[in-house]
Design a protein around this motif. Sequence first.
Motif, PDB file in Angstrom:
ATOM      1  N   VAL A  51     -20.703 -19.565  11.142  1.00 36.83           N
ATOM      2  CA  VAL A  51     -20.005 -18.304  11.391  1.00 36.83           C
ATOM      3  C   VAL A  51     -19.010 -18.451  12.548  1.00 36.83           C
ATOM      4  O   VAL A  51     -17.880 -17.951  12.483  1.00 36.83           O
ATOM      5  N   ILE A  52     -19.416 -19.138  13.602  1.00 37.03           N
ATOM      6  CA  ILE A  52     -18.507 -19.368  14.733  1.00 37.03           C
ATOM      7  C   ILE A  52     -17.296 -20.165  14.281  1.00 37.03           C
ATOM      8  O   ILE A  52     -16.161 -19.895  14.692  1.00 37.03           O
ATOM      9  N   ALA A  53     -17.523 -21.155  13.423  1.00 36.74           N
ATOM     10  CA  ALA A  53     -16.416 -21.976  12.933  1.00 36.74           C
ATOM     11  C   ALA A  53     -15.406 -21.148  12.150  1.00 36.74           C
ATOM     12  O   ALA A  53     -14.197 -21.389  12.229  1.00 36.74           O
ATOM     13  N   ILE A  54     -15.889 -20.162  11.414  1.00 31.20           N
ATOM     14  CA  ILE A  54     -15.004 -19.346  10.561  1.00 31.20           C
ATOM     15  C   ILE A  54     -14.397 -18.177  11.329  1.00 31.20           C
ATOM     16  O   ILE A  54     -13.185 -17.918  11.237  1.00 31.20           O
ATOM     17  N   HIS A  55     -15.221 -17.475  12.122  1.00 31.71           N
ATOM     18  CA  HIS A  55     -14.796 -16.207  12.718  1.00 31.71           C
ATOM     19  C   HIS A  55     -14.586 -16.274  14.230  1.00 31.71           C
ATOM     20  O   HIS A  55     -14.134 -15.291  14.821  1.00 31.71           O
ATOM     21  N   GLY A  56     -14.917 -17.417  14.850  1.00 32.04           N
ATOM     22  CA  GLY A  56     -14.829 -17.487  16.303  1.00 32.04           C
ATOM     23  C   GLY A  56     -16.005 -16.788  16.962  1.00 32.04           C
ATOM     24  O   GLY A  56     -16.831 -16.150  16.297  1.00 32.04           O
ATOM     25  N   ILE A  57     -16.069 -16.894  18.277  1.00 36.59           N
ATOM     26  CA  ILE A  57     -17.170 -16.279  19.017  1.00 36.59           C
ATOM     27  C   ILE A  57     -17.176 -14.761  18.852  1.00 36.59           C
ATOM     28  O   ILE A  57     -18.206 -14.151  18.566  1.00 36.59           O
ATOM     29  N   ASP A  58     -16.023 -14.147  19.025  1.00 40.67           N
ATOM     30  CA  ASP A  58     -15.971 -12.682  18.953  1.00 40.67           C
ATOM     31  C   ASP A  58     -16.367 -12.157  17.578  1.00 40.67           C
ATOM     32  O   ASP A  58     -16.913 -11.062  17.460  1.00 40.67           O
ATOM     33  N   GLY A  59     -16.093 -12.933  16.551  1.00 41.95           N
ATOM     34  CA  GLY A  59     -16.433 -12.501  15.200  1.00 41.95           C
ATOM     35  C   GLY A  59     -17.814 -12.924  14.746  1.00 41.95           C
ATOM     36  O   GLY A  59     -18.227 -12.590  13.626  1.00 41.95           O
TER      37      GLY A  59
END
Length: 202
Positions: free
Chosen positions: A20-28
């Motif tokens: 999820v971090i790889a796709i959406h970044g930390i904030d996402g």
Amino acid sequence: MPRISAAQRRSDFINAAVEVIAIHGIDGATTRRIAEQAQANLALLHYCYNSKEDLFADVYEFVSGRFRDVLQAGDPHADLADTARQLLRAGMKCYLESPSFTAATLELISWARRQHGERGKAVYDQALETMRTVLRGAPTDHPVEPETIDQIAYVIATLADGFAINWYTYGDRSAATEQMEITVSVLDSWLAARLGSTPVAP
């Protein structure tokens, strides 16, 4: 149906968080998205982790542990120059094996430096110390100064990270495989100048 242990559930959530971090970044990287990626309900995630910060702490440990494992897996009988080459290849392969791991690692370190300062250094410090330990254990014909070990570890980290950014940016596996050999040849040339060793022919 066998019951899944809490430890396995936490592992599932950690792996899901990386994706999820790889796709959406930390904030996402919301807990809802992480739970969905892990194919679990949100209540179970909150049962395993009191907060997203607790989950991210385990993600950091996962990233550090993965680097530590691959860096320690080389031939213990290789000489110093060969050990350095093995460490560089191991770091680059760690990135190449998983674009998601590469993206998440870069995102986590950058975010942690902005938000938590010292935590952002932790993954890097642990990887460097693992490299120093492995390099210090490599057999040599003559004593090697601690400063030289530090320099070798720094050069390996710098080359591996440059490779990671290029791989993350372009995502071209064929080109990245060729660039691994170029990167190792750069290390060979530096080792030859610093240690007086003979570069390995590509």
